[in-house]
Design an enzyme around this catalytic site. Structure first.
Site, PDB file in Angstrom:
ATOM      1  N   GLY A 180      38.241  54.058  21.123  1.00  0.00           N
ATOM      2  CA  GLY A 180      37.278  53.300  20.340  1.00  0.00           C
ATOM      3  C   GLY A 180      37.692  53.260  18.889  1.00  0.00           C
ATOM      4  N   ALA A 181      37.726  52.059  18.306  1.00  0.00           N
ATOM      5  CA  ALA A 181      38.318  51.874  16.986  1.00  0.00           C
ATOM      6  C   ALA A 181      37.775  52.815  15.914  1.00  0.00           C
ATOM      7  CB  ALA A 181      38.158  50.412  16.556  1.00  0.00           C
ATOM      8  N   GLN A 227      35.639  51.033  31.403  1.00  0.00           N
ATOM      9  CA  GLN A 227      34.918  51.673  30.300  1.00  0.00           C
ATOM     10  C   GLN A 227      33.447  51.284  30.287  1.00  0.00           C
ATOM     11  OE1 GLN A 227      37.864  50.005  29.925  1.00  0.00           O
ATOM     12  NE2 GLN A 227      39.166  50.975  28.381  1.00  0.00           N
ATOM     13  N   ASP A 278      38.582  45.886  17.693  1.00  0.00           N
ATOM     14  CA  ASP A 278      39.624  46.850  17.353  1.00  0.00           C
ATOM     15  C   ASP A 278      40.415  46.417  16.137  1.00  0.00           C
ATOM     16  OD1 ASP A 278      40.156  49.105  19.652  1.00  0.00           O
ATOM     17  OD2 ASP A 278      39.119  47.352  20.415  1.00  0.00           O
ATOM     18  N   ASN A 295      39.624  42.457  20.670  1.00  0.00           N
ATOM     19  CA  ASN A 295      38.745  43.414  21.326  1.00  0.00           C
ATOM     20  C   ASN A 295      39.240  43.618  22.746  1.00  0.00           C
ATOM     21  OD1 ASN A 295      36.367  45.134  21.153  1.00  0.00           O
ATOM     22  ND2 ASN A 295      35.439  43.761  22.642  1.00  0.00           N
ATOM     23  N   LYS A 296      38.588  44.519  23.464  1.00  0.00           N
ATOM     24  CA  LYS A 296      39.008  44.835  24.831  1.00  0.00           C
ATOM     25  C   LYS A 296      39.219  43.556  25.635  1.00  0.00           C
ATOM     26  CE  LYS A 296      39.666  48.080  26.254  1.00  0.00           C
ATOM     27  NZ  LYS A 296      40.985  48.773  26.379  1.00  0.00           N
TER      28      LYS A 296
END
Length: 379
Positions: free
Chosen positions: A65-66, A212, A253, A263-264
């Site tokens: 996680g960023a 996740q 991120d 992002n993811k």
């Protein structure tokens, strides 16, 4: 020294999730992490005694996680300094552990700068190590404060876009307290809506291939008593078509200077679906995630993860037979495409919410102005 498993926390879990903490036992300082690869089956901690152990924890996604990566990176520099290792070498290894999340390098460089400044002014390695630790602790505290402000700004935006409450929010990956010093980023907004009695349903994408959403976001939602429903990533389209999604909330991120959001992987398709169905697509991230040195989305380095994460399924306490330590779900030798992130262009983003307020519409000029205002306040 490699990570070692510490104790489970089932008998001592507080209301919040202690994902990371600094401890100083007699044998020397350590960084203790909640091993997120073991969730939700068991809550097990990892003890990192040096930066190399932390690098492995970052690469294996035990810590992720960023925002939390930035905090962990800063503590990693402090750990190297406190134990007498080469700080520059440790900082380089930590900053390069995962390339997409800009917060990691920001945290590393902040603690390293504090260490260098103290060493230059005092010549005392102990004082320099203390300065690095102070910088890490300050970043940890600031992230918790930023999380609370993001939640407030995000909830205000939701209420503005969707008056009347009863929000049905879709989220992707995990963006709660497991990735933050506080309640998180996107998840923190949903949690604020829940606490205010204005969240009707949290739709949780399972987030393949590492799940996740299923393992972590559902875990956090259940702990907080939220009304949530898990869905496969490829079911999101039918949910939009049925009119069951009022807004999409995701973290980030890295945010490029033009407002492109990494992002993811799976976030970009949600943005496309949201645009087609006239649903707000909202990104929630601290300003440390904005990288003015990355001009646009095409300039964002997207991390490529090992193929076995796709060709195998892993689960805690399940016997494994695959080369990557999982259960094979594809024929031996299958090649897999496995980017960790995708990039959403700014024109598909309704708003970017930060601790200093929201940007909408998302433009390079508006983002630069927000970052500029933040720097003036900080100075």
């Amino acid at each position: 020294m490699a990570d070692q498993q510490a104790r489970t926390g089932r008998d001592k879990r507080p209301s919040e999730i202690p994902v990371l903490r600094w401890e100083e036992p007699p044998e020397g300082p350590v960084l203790v992490l909640l091993d997120q690869t073991r969730l939700p089956v068991e809550e097990v901690e990892l003890v990192c005694t040096d930066a190399s152990a932390l690098v492995e924890a970052i690469r294996s996604l035990a810590v992720r996680g960023a925002p939390l990566l930035g905090i962990a990176g800063a503590y990693g520099v402090a750990l190297a300094a406190a134990r007498g290792f080469d700080v520059a070498e440790a900082a380089g290894a930590l900053a390069g552990a995962r390339p997409t999340a800009v917060n990691l390098s920001v945290g590393v460089h902040r603690a390293q700068a504090a260490h260098q400044a103290a060493l230059a002014s005092t010549g005392d390695p102990t004082a320099a190590a203390t300065a690095a630790l102070a910088a890490a602790r300050a970043l940890h505290r600031e992230d918790a404060e930023a999380s609370a402000r993001m939640a407030a700004h995000g909830l205000a935006l939701l209420d503005e876009l969707l008056p009347g409450g009863g929000h049905r929010v879709l989220t992707h990956c995990n963006s709660g307290s497991l990735v933050s010093g506080g309640d998180g980023t996107a998840f923190a907004v949903a949690l604020a809506a829940h606490r205010a009695g204005r969240l009707r349903r949290l739709w949780v994408d399972e987030t393949r291939p590492l799940l996740q959403g299923a393992r972590l976001t559902a875990y956090e939602a259940a702990r907080n008593g939220m009304a949530y429903t898990l869905l496969t990533d490829n079911a999101a389209g039918s949910l939009f078509a049925a009119g069951e999604v009022d807004a999409v909330l995701v973290g980030a991120d890295r945010i490029a200077a033009d407002g492109s959001v990494a992002n993811k992987v799976g976030s970009y398709p949600l943005a496309v679906l949201a645009r087609y169905h006239h649903v707000p697509f909202i990104v929630v991230a601290p300003l440390t995630t904005v990288d003015p040195d990355t001009p646009d989305g095409a300039s964002i380095e997207v991390e490529q993860r090992p193929g076995y994460e796709v060709t195998e399924v892993t689960a805690p306490q399940v016997p494994v037979t695959g080369a990557g330590g999982g259960i094979p779900v594809a024929p031996l030798g299958t090649q897999a495409y496995n980017p960790a992130f995708d990039v959403t262009p700014p024109e598909l983003v309704t708003a970017i919410v930060t601790e200093e307020g929201a940007v909408s519409p998302v433009t390079a000029e508006a983002l630069a102005e927000l970052c500029g205002r933040s720097r003036q306040v900080t100075i």
